[in-house]
Write an enzyme that holds these catalytic residues in place. Structure first.
Site, PDB file in Angstrom:
ATOM      1  CG  MET A 149      39.555  53.198  23.888  1.00 56.92           C
ATOM      2  SD  MET A 149      39.969  52.945  22.147  1.00 56.92           S
ATOM      3  CE  MET A 149      38.345  53.003  21.418  1.00 56.92           C
ATOM      4  CG  HIS A 150      41.729  58.324  28.761  1.00 51.60           C
ATOM      5  ND1 HIS A 150      41.577  57.096  29.349  1.00 51.60           N
ATOM      6  CD2 HIS A 150      42.784  58.910  29.386  1.00 51.60           C
ATOM      7  CE1 HIS A 150      42.482  56.933  30.290  1.00 51.60           C
ATOM      8  NE2 HIS A 150      43.236  58.019  30.342  1.00 51.60           N
ATOM      9  NE  ARG A 151      46.164  54.838  29.713  1.00 51.16           N
ATOM     10  CZ  ARG A 151      46.578  55.559  30.735  1.00 51.16           C
ATOM     11  NH1 ARG A 151      47.350  56.602  30.532  1.00 51.16           N
ATOM     12  NH2 ARG A 151      46.228  55.244  31.970  1.00 51.16           N
TER      13      ARG A 151
END
Length: 364
Positions: free
Chosen positions: A209-211
């Site tokens: 997850m990075h958004r």
């Protein structure tokens, strides 16, 4: 002799440029008069996010590193543009090759076109329709000034035709990321470290997850991870933590014995984990492509995707960013009831060869 400059800057770029470089090298070995220059913009400057890829993917050290990492989107774009303009003036090519949708792609395309240098966009034409994503703006601006589009799907072709681009600029060639995946699969290796020692194939999840929609708000990040923990039956969840996610994870202090966090992994180690996972939970477009080709169940924590072919023909499902909608998808994975990979046209490992053949023919 045609001269091409290949641009890379962020982690996803390296998987996409490696087979293009190898295809140019094969042309040179066959006696074709062609030259290429590799420019690293420095957008990702962490070793795990960048440096390891040169060794693992057998990419030569870059001819130039622009050192454009850090700062806001605007600061990074400006720094890369200024540095790349100097690079082009000193080493002028016939064409600049950019890949994907990162800041480096946008910045280098603009700098090249203002110097009247042609631009080729590998992965041209893909769209999510979500202008809140910086990547979507990067794609749209880059495509608006591109001379050659190298596309991954018929969906991308349709997007470009609808925008008024002529067929002679659109080259449907496939996906260079899959070239790298197929070439490197025999070399995948289990990561080193205690958390990986007791993993059983098909009995753990991989998560990325990075958004901003998922990680920038502490409460929504906590709610999503709680939903993931609740739906995965206590199986280990390997979570390589992106730098932008690490700070918020610290703030919410979430802990669970089966949530196994680690630093970003090398390409060979990460895809070893994906290939042997029960399922993948991600908000990355590239991971959905790799998981699909390896026939691993994949759920995407986004409300839209620019890679619809991974849903229609791959193993990906678009879940959205609402944690309440996740459970039915995880239940299907846990029960072994997930759809199978159908095969995506031209994702055959030969995309880079097609790209380089077209470019050499066009500029010789």
């Amino acid at each position: 002799m045609p001269i091409f400059t290949i641009v890379a800057g962020a982690r996803p770029n390296f998987m996409k440029i490696a087979p293009i470089i190898h295809a140019f090298q094969r042309q040179q070995e066959a006696g074709v008069a062609v030259s290429y220059r590799l420019v690293h913009t420095g957008q990702h400057y962490d070793k795990k996010m960048s440096g390891d890829f040169f060794e693992q993917l057998n990419i030569p050290e870059p001819d130039a590193n622009l050192g454009g990492g850090g700062g806001t989107q605007a600061e990074q774009t400006a720094a890369i543009m200024v540095a790349f303009e100097k690079e082009l003036i000193e080493n002028r090519p016939d064409l600049v090759i950019v890949v994907g949708d990162v800041t480096s792609t946008l910045a280098c395309s603009i700098a090249a076109k203002k110097l009247q240098i042609d631009v080729a966009h590998v992965e041209g034409g893909i769209r999510s329709g979500d202008l809140s994503m910086p990547e979507e703006i990067n794609r749209m601006v880059t495509d608006s000034i591109t001379d050659h589009f190298f596309t991954t799907s018929e969906i991308a072709n349709s997007n470009l035709r609808a925008a008024g681009f002529p067929d002679d600029k659109i080259h449907f060639v496939g996906n260079t990321m899959i070239d790298t995946l197929k070439a490197q699969m025999p070399f995948f290796k289990k990561p080193e470290g205690k958390i990986f020692e007791n993993l059983e194939a098909g009995n753990y999840f991989v998560m990325t997850m990075h958004r901003p929609a998922n990680v920038d708000q502490e409460q929504s990040l906590k709610d999503m991870i709680d939903a993931i923990l609740a739906g995965t039956g206590g199986l280990p969840i390997i979570f390589p933590v992106h730098p932008r996610t690490a700070k918020n994870l610290q703030a919410i202090g979430i802990q669970a014995p089966n949530l196994l966090m680690c630093e970003p992994l090398g390409y060979l180690e990460f895809n070893y984990l994906v290939k042997n996972a029960k399922g993948v939970i991600t908000d990355s477009g590239g991971v959905t492509e790799e998981a699909s080709v390896m026939n691993v169940p994949c759920v995407t924590l986004r409300d839209n995707t620019e890679r619809a072919e991974t849903i229609h023909l791959g193993t990906n499902e678009l879940v959205g960013t609402d944690p309440k909608k996740l459970r039915p998808y995880l239940d299907k994975i846990m029960k072994g009831e997930w759809k199978q990979y159908q095969g995506i046209p031209l994702w055959d490992g030969k995309t880079a060869e097609r790209i380089v053949e077209i470019l050499v023919k066009s500029y010789s």
